[in-house]
Structures are given as C-alpha cells and as structure tokens.
Design a protein around this motif. Structure first.
Motif, short mmCIF file in Angstrom:
data_model
loop_
_atom_site.label_atom_id
_atom_site.label_comp_id
_atom_site.label_asym_id
_atom_site.label_seq_id
_atom_site.Cartn_x
_atom_site.Cartn_y
_atom_site.Cartn_z
N GLY A 85 -10.42 34.86 20.62
CA GLY A 85 -10.59 35.99 19.71
C GLY A 85 -9.63 36.06 18.54
O GLY A 85 -9.57 37.08 17.86
N VAL A 86 -8.88 35.01 18.28
CA VAL A 86 -7.95 35.00 17.14
C VAL A 86 -8.76 34.86 15.85
O VAL A 86 -9.67 34.05 15.76
CB VAL A 86 -6.94 33.85 17.26
CG1 VAL A 86 -6.06 33.75 16.02
CG2 VAL A 86 -6.08 34.03 18.49
N ASN A 87 -8.44 35.68 14.85
CA ASN A 87 -9.10 35.58 13.54
C ASN A 87 -8.49 34.43 12.76
O ASN A 87 -7.27 34.34 12.62
CB ASN A 87 -8.92 36.88 12.75
CG ASN A 87 -9.61 38.04 13.42
OD1 ASN A 87 -10.77 37.93 13.81
ND2 ASN A 87 -8.90 39.14 13.58
N THR A 147 -13.59 33.04 14.37
CA THR A 147 -12.71 33.44 15.46
C THR A 147 -12.68 32.33 16.51
O THR A 147 -13.61 31.52 16.59
CB THR A 147 -13.18 34.75 16.13
OG1 THR A 147 -14.51 34.56 16.61
CG2 THR A 147 -13.12 35.91 15.18
N SER A 188 -4.49 35.46 12.80
CA SER A 188 -3.99 36.79 13.15
C SER A 188 -4.69 37.33 14.39
O SER A 188 -5.86 37.04 14.63
CB SER A 188 -4.21 37.75 11.97
OG SER A 188 -5.59 37.89 11.68
N PHE A 189 -3.93 38.10 15.17
CA PHE A 189 -4.45 38.72 16.38
C PHE A 189 -3.50 39.84 16.77
O PHE A 189 -2.27 39.73 16.58
CB PHE A 189 -4.54 37.68 17.51
CG PHE A 189 -5.32 38.13 18.70
CD1 PHE A 189 -6.68 38.37 18.60
CD2 PHE A 189 -4.72 38.30 19.92
CE1 PHE A 189 -7.42 38.77 19.71
CE2 PHE A 189 -5.43 38.70 21.02
CZ PHE A 189 -6.79 38.93 20.92
N TYR A 210 0.36 39.65 18.09
CA TYR A 210 0.96 38.38 17.71
C TYR A 210 1.35 38.41 16.23
O TYR A 210 0.71 39.11 15.43
CB TYR A 210 -0.01 37.21 17.94
CG TYR A 210 -0.29 36.94 19.38
CD1 TYR A 210 0.51 36.06 20.11
CD2 TYR A 210 -1.36 37.55 20.03
CE1 TYR A 210 0.25 35.81 21.45
CE2 TYR A 210 -1.63 37.31 21.36
CZ TYR A 210 -0.82 36.44 22.07
OH TYR A 210 -1.08 36.19 23.38
N THR A 233 1.39 37.16 12.51
CA THR A 233 0.44 36.43 11.67
C THR A 233 1.07 35.12 11.25
O THR A 233 2.25 35.06 10.91
CB THR A 233 0.06 37.27 10.43
OG1 THR A 233 -0.53 38.48 10.89
CG2 THR A 233 -0.89 36.53 9.54
#
Length: 108
Positions: A40-42, A53, A73-74, A77, A79
């Motif tokens: 699911g990290v962008n 993602t 980004s997530f 976390y 960036t």
C-alpha cells in the motif's frame, strides 16, 4: 533526386525527435521496512500525477521519464525520494516516522 534526400532527412529527423520526446522506462522494485515488505505504499513520479501503489508483497511497477524522481510515501513512515537515473530496479527501505505516529488517534 534532391526531393528524395529531403524526404529521407525529414523522416530521420522525425524518428529522432520521437525518441527524445517519449524517452520513458519501466521501473520496478520492492518497498520494505525492518520487518519485511510494506503493502500500500504510494509511489509517485514527482511533479506529475503518474503513480501507483505497492501490492501485498511490497512490489511495484511504474513507467516514468528517464530523469524522473520517485516519491515513496505511507502513513507512519518518512517520505523518501529517489532519482531514477536510468535504473530499472529500485528497492526502497522505509523508515518509521515516530513523530507522525504520535498524531494517530484510533476510535473504536
């Protein structure tokens, strides 16, 4: 005869310009943290709306310009920005952001 050379020259110029304007590449990789893959990290190409993602195993694939900068980004976390620089595989290790975790409120 002269007209034939002119047509060939224009054709070659068109091919060269096409290659420069559409210089894109596919970048793949895995995003993980200290415990393993992060789903699911962008993943965005900076300055554009081009993005994706990561899947359940933390893998991603995105087509970007050669001079692109990828922004990972997530929530929870920090960036991270990485320059592509003609790399086709970019693996990223995310670092937890303890300050943003203090702001999370869970209501049940």
């Amino acid at each position: 005869m002269r007209n034939n050379y002119l047509k060939r020259g224009l054709f070659l110029l068109t091919i060269l310009c096409y290659g420069f304007t559409y210089a894109q590449q596919t970048v793949t990789g895995t995003v993980s943290d200290e415990t393993g893959p992060v789903p699911g990290v962008n993943v965005l190409e900076r300055g554009t709306s081009n993005g994706t993602t990561t899947d359940f195993d933390g893998n991603y694939s995105i087509e970007v310009n050669d001079d692109a900068v990828l922004v990972f980004s997530f929530i929870g976390y920090q960036t991270k920005e990485v320059s592509v620089n003609d790399q086709s595989v970019i693996n990223v290790n995310m670092v937890t952001d303890s300050e943003s975790l203090d702001d999370v409120i869970v209501v049940g």
